[in-house]
Design a protein around this motif. Structure first.
Motif, PDB file in Angstrom:
ATOM      1  N   TYR A  92       0.830  -1.338   0.023  1.00  0.00           N
ATOM      2  CA  TYR A  92      -0.110  -0.001  -0.113  1.00  0.00           C
ATOM      3  C   TYR A  92       0.797   1.194   0.029  1.00  0.00           C
ATOM      4  O   TYR A  92       1.676   1.409   0.756  1.00  0.00           O
ATOM      5  N   ARG A  93       0.487   2.027  -0.651  1.00  0.00           N
ATOM      6  CA  ARG A  93       1.185   3.694  -0.734  1.00  0.00           C
ATOM      7  C   ARG A  93       0.014   4.663  -0.626  1.00  0.00           C
ATOM      8  O   ARG A  93      -0.706   4.602  -1.750  1.00  0.00           O
ATOM      9  N   GLN A  94       0.228   5.680   0.167  1.00  0.00           N
ATOM     10  CA  GLN A  94      -0.531   6.804   0.263  1.00  0.00           C
ATOM     11  C   GLN A  94       0.095   7.893  -0.342  1.00  0.00           C
ATOM     12  O   GLN A  94       1.229   8.405   0.117  1.00  0.00           O
ATOM     13  N   ASN A  95      -0.254   8.337  -1.553  1.00  0.00           N
ATOM     14  CA  ASN A  95       0.290   9.679  -2.208  1.00  0.00           C
ATOM     15  C   ASN A  95       0.497  10.723  -1.527  1.00  0.00           C
ATOM     16  O   ASN A  95       1.477  11.642  -1.603  1.00  0.00           O
ATOM     17  N   SER A  96      -0.398  11.372  -0.549  1.00  0.00           N
ATOM     18  CA  SER A  96      -0.598  12.480  -0.133  1.00  0.00           C
ATOM     19  C   SER A  96       0.761  12.938   0.969  1.00  0.00           C
ATOM     20  O   SER A  96       1.448  13.775   1.006  1.00  0.00           O
ATOM     21  N   ASP A  97       1.207  11.673   1.661  1.00  0.00           N
ATOM     22  CA  ASP A  97       2.258  11.764   2.473  1.00  0.00           C
ATOM     23  C   ASP A  97       3.210  10.605   2.259  1.00  0.00           C
ATOM     24  O   ASP A  97       4.431  10.568   3.077  1.00  0.00           O
TER      25      ASP A  97
END
Length: 191
Positions: A17-22
């Motif tokens: 999983y990767r969260q682009n915002s942070d």
């Protein structure tokens, strides 16, 4: 991204999983399987993730065509990006009906550890279609505190499975009881 394998051992998966915002990233893996135990069906599940997360659940259901079930889950409270609707530290009760081609289920899931005010109520309908296809609807009613405000929201997911492909869209307001709303689109291929 998620890679899943099903067989006589049950279901195993590994994902990233990767969260682009942070830039938050997390590797994760899990396993689950149904076991028959007389008139009951038991499903244990295990999850691990980078950052030291570990979680386990077990559910038991009995009855056919009408069925009822209970379950519970526990984690070590390490950070975990939860991509399903429900809390991991929980108790659960379900009731439903199965026929040859359909299943309807009402499922109540309640956090029983850090946020005991948080509740999810699901109405889930699965139906088999011609040609090995399947349609699944999940309507979610959630309530609980988010940053000091008591919320009541409705979310949903719809999944269509073909023999080789799967497509899912999900709307999760106040995802995991945070201020964020999440729209998830998933495409999967079987090989």
């Amino acid at each position: 991204m998620n890679l899943r394998r099903s067989g006589s051992f049950g279901n195993g998966w590994i994902g990233w999983y990767r969260q682009n915002s942070d830039g938050l990233t997390q590797w994760r893996a899990g396993w689950d399987r149904f076991f028959a135990a007389g008139p009951a069906r038991i499903q244990p599940a295990l999850q691990v993730a980078s950052g030291g997360f570990f979680g386990a659940t077990v559910s038991v259901e009995a009855g056919q065509p009408w069925f009822a079930g209970v379950g519970a889950g526990r984690t070590n409270l390490r950070p975990y990006v939860n991509l399903n609707f429900d809390p991991n530290d929980m108790v659960m009760a379900s009731f439903g009906h199965r026929s040859d081609h359909d299943q309807v289920q009402l499922l109540l899931i309640a956090d029983n550890r850090q946020h005991p005010d948080q509740r999810h109520l699901h109405l889930n309908w699965k139906t088999d279609r011609d040609g090995g296809e399947k349609l699944t609807w999940d309507i979610l009613a959630k309530q609980g505190d988010v940053d000091g405000e008591h919320i009541r929201r409705v979310g949903a997911s719809v999944t269509y499975d073909w023999p080789r492909w799967s497509l899912r869209a999900a709307w999760d307001p106040k995802v995991n009881f945070t201020p964020q709303n999440m729209l998830r689109l998933s495409v999967a291929s079987r090989f």
